[in-house]
Motif scaffolding. Structure first.
Motif, PDB file in Angstrom:
ATOM      1  N   LEU A   1      76.115  -1.886  -0.136  1.00  0.00           N
ATOM      2  CA  LEU A   1      75.889  -1.797   1.305  1.00  0.00           C
ATOM      3  C   LEU A   1      76.699  -0.676   1.942  1.00  0.00           C
ATOM      4  O   LEU A   1      76.164   0.139   2.703  1.00  0.00           O
ATOM      5  N   GLN A   2      77.994  -0.627   1.660  1.00  0.00           N
ATOM      6  CA  GLN A   2      78.839   0.398   2.284  1.00  0.00           C
ATOM      7  C   GLN A   2      78.437   1.814   1.877  1.00  0.00           C
ATOM      8  O   GLN A   2      78.291   2.679   2.757  1.00  0.00           O
ATOM      9  N   PRO A   3      78.233   2.123   0.588  1.00  0.00           N
ATOM     10  CA  PRO A   3      77.795   3.480   0.236  1.00  0.00           C
ATOM     11  C   PRO A   3      76.462   3.856   0.878  1.00  0.00           C
ATOM     12  O   PRO A   3      76.294   4.999   1.323  1.00  0.00           O
ATOM     13  N   ALA A   4      75.522   2.912   0.932  1.00  0.00           N
ATOM     14  CA  ALA A   4      74.225   3.217   1.545  1.00  0.00           C
ATOM     15  C   ALA A   4      74.392   3.541   3.026  1.00  0.00           C
ATOM     16  O   ALA A   4      73.826   4.529   3.530  1.00  0.00           O
ATOM     17  N   GLY A   5      75.182   2.736   3.732  1.00  0.00           N
ATOM     18  CA  GLY A   5      75.386   2.977   5.154  1.00  0.00           C
ATOM     19  C   GLY A   5      76.154   4.253   5.432  1.00  0.00           C
ATOM     20  O   GLY A   5      75.797   5.022   6.336  1.00  0.00           O
ATOM     21  N   LEU A   6      77.213   4.499   4.661  1.00  0.00           N
ATOM     22  CA  LEU A   6      77.998   5.709   4.883  1.00  0.00           C
ATOM     23  C   LEU A   6      77.209   6.960   4.519  1.00  0.00           C
ATOM     24  O   LEU A   6      77.369   8.014   5.144  1.00  0.00           O
ATOM     25  N   THR A   7      76.357   6.860   3.511  1.00  0.00           N
ATOM     26  CA  THR A   7      75.490   7.995   3.180  1.00  0.00           C
ATOM     27  C   THR A   7      74.546   8.292   4.339  1.00  0.00           C
ATOM     28  O   THR A   7      74.340   9.458   4.711  1.00  0.00           O
ATOM     29  N   ALA A   8      73.978   7.233   4.920  1.00  0.00           N
ATOM     30  CA  ALA A   8      73.106   7.422   6.079  1.00  0.00           C
ATOM     31  C   ALA A   8      73.861   8.066   7.240  1.00  0.00           C
ATOM     32  O   ALA A   8      73.337   8.960   7.924  1.00  0.00           O
TER      33      ALA A   8
END
Length: 236
Positions: A64-71
Motif C-alpha cells: 500500500l505505501q509504495p503504491a501510494g508514494l509512487t502515485a
C-alpha cells in the motif's frame, strides 16, 4: 484495504473532483491502519498475540505505501512520466528500501553489528516521538479538527475506515475465507484500527491535503475506541 481505498478513490475523483495527489492522500486515510503504535498493543491485549498484526503491517509497508508514494511522486513532480520512471520510482523511495532491507534481514536471521545497529536504533527511536510532536503542533497551530473544510469528505473517509473496512473484513473472513471465530475477531479488530499517523507525515512531505489527513487521524483515533468495543462485544 482495496475495497475501502477504491470507494474513497471513486468518491474523490467523481464526486469531489479531487486531483490525483489529493485522491491518493484520501485513499491512504481510508485504508492505512495504525497497526504499529496502536495495533501491536491492542492485538497483544485483546487478541493475546501481537504477531497477528504482522501480515497487515507488511502489506501496508510493502504494497500500500509504495503504491501510494509512487502515485504521489509521479503526480507531484515536474519530470516526464515514462514507463521506466513508473517502474523504478518505488525502488528509489527510502521507506520502501528500508522495509525491504528489514524483511530480508529478518528472513535471513541476520543481526547487524552494534556500530551499524545502534545509530539506526537511535534514529528509529526518535522517529515516532518526532512524528507525534509534529502532529501535536498541527493540532495547536492549525484549524480545529472539523473546522478546516471538506467536512463531507472527512466524514465519509472516517466512516469508510471505521465501519466499512471492518464490516467488509468480517464478511470476507467469515463467509469467503471461512476463518474460525478467533481468526474472524482478529482480522476485524485489526481492520477497525484508526488511520495511521504515517498518512499525516506523507501529506506533509508532499504538501497535499495536510488538514484532511490530520483530521482523519484525529477523528478516527477518537472514534476507534467505541468501534473496537463494538467489535469485541459482538465477536469476542
Amino acid at each position: 484495504m482495496a475495497i475501502t481505498a477504491g470507494l474513497q478513490i471513486a468518491a474523490s475523483r467523481y464526486v469531489w473532483k479531487r486531483s490525483a495527489p489529493e485522491t491518493t492522500i484520501g485513499a491512504f486515510c481510508a485504508a492505512y491502519a495504525n497497526v504499529g503504535n496502536l495495533g501491536l498493543p491492542i492485538a497483544g491485549y485483546v487478541l493475546g498475540d501481537a504477531s497477528l498484526v504482522a501480515p497487515m503491517l507488511l502489506t501496508q509497508l510493502l504494497v500500500l505505501q509504495p503504491a501510494g508514494l509512487t502515485a504521489l511522486d509521479l503526480s507531484t513532480g515536474d519530470r516526464t512520466r515514462t514507463w521506466r520512471r513508473v517502474v523504478t520510482t518505488p525502488f528509489t523511495n527510502p521507506l520502501l528500501i528500508g522495509s525491504l532491507v528489514g524483511v530480508l534481514l529478518a528472513l535471513a536471521d541476520v543481526r547487524l553489528p552494534a556500530p551499524v545497529r545502534d545509530p539506526l536504533d537511535l534514529v528509529g527511536g526518535m522517529s515516532i516521538p518526532a512524528m507525534l510532536l509534529a502532529y501535536g503542533l498541527s493540532l495547536r497551530f492549525g484549524p480545529l479538527p472539523g473546522k478546516g473544510g471538506r467536512r463531507a469528505q472527512t466524514g465519509l473517509t472516517v466512516f469508510l475506515k471505521l465501519v466499512v473496512q471492518p464490516l467488509t473484513t468480517f464478511l470476507l473472513a467469515h463467509y469467503a475465507l471461512g476463518l474460525d471465530e478467533a481468526g474472524v475477531l482478529a482480522v476485524t479488530v485489526i481492520a477497525a484500527l484508526p488511520t495511521a499517523q504515517n498518512v499525516f507525515v506523507h501529506a506533509g512531505r508532499y504538501g497535499v491535503d495536510v488538514v484532511l489527513a490530520r483530521d482523519c487521524v484525529f477523528l478516527s483515533t477518537v472514534l476507534s475506541v467505541p468501534a473496537l468495543f463494538a467489535v469485541a462485544a459482538l465477536l469476542a
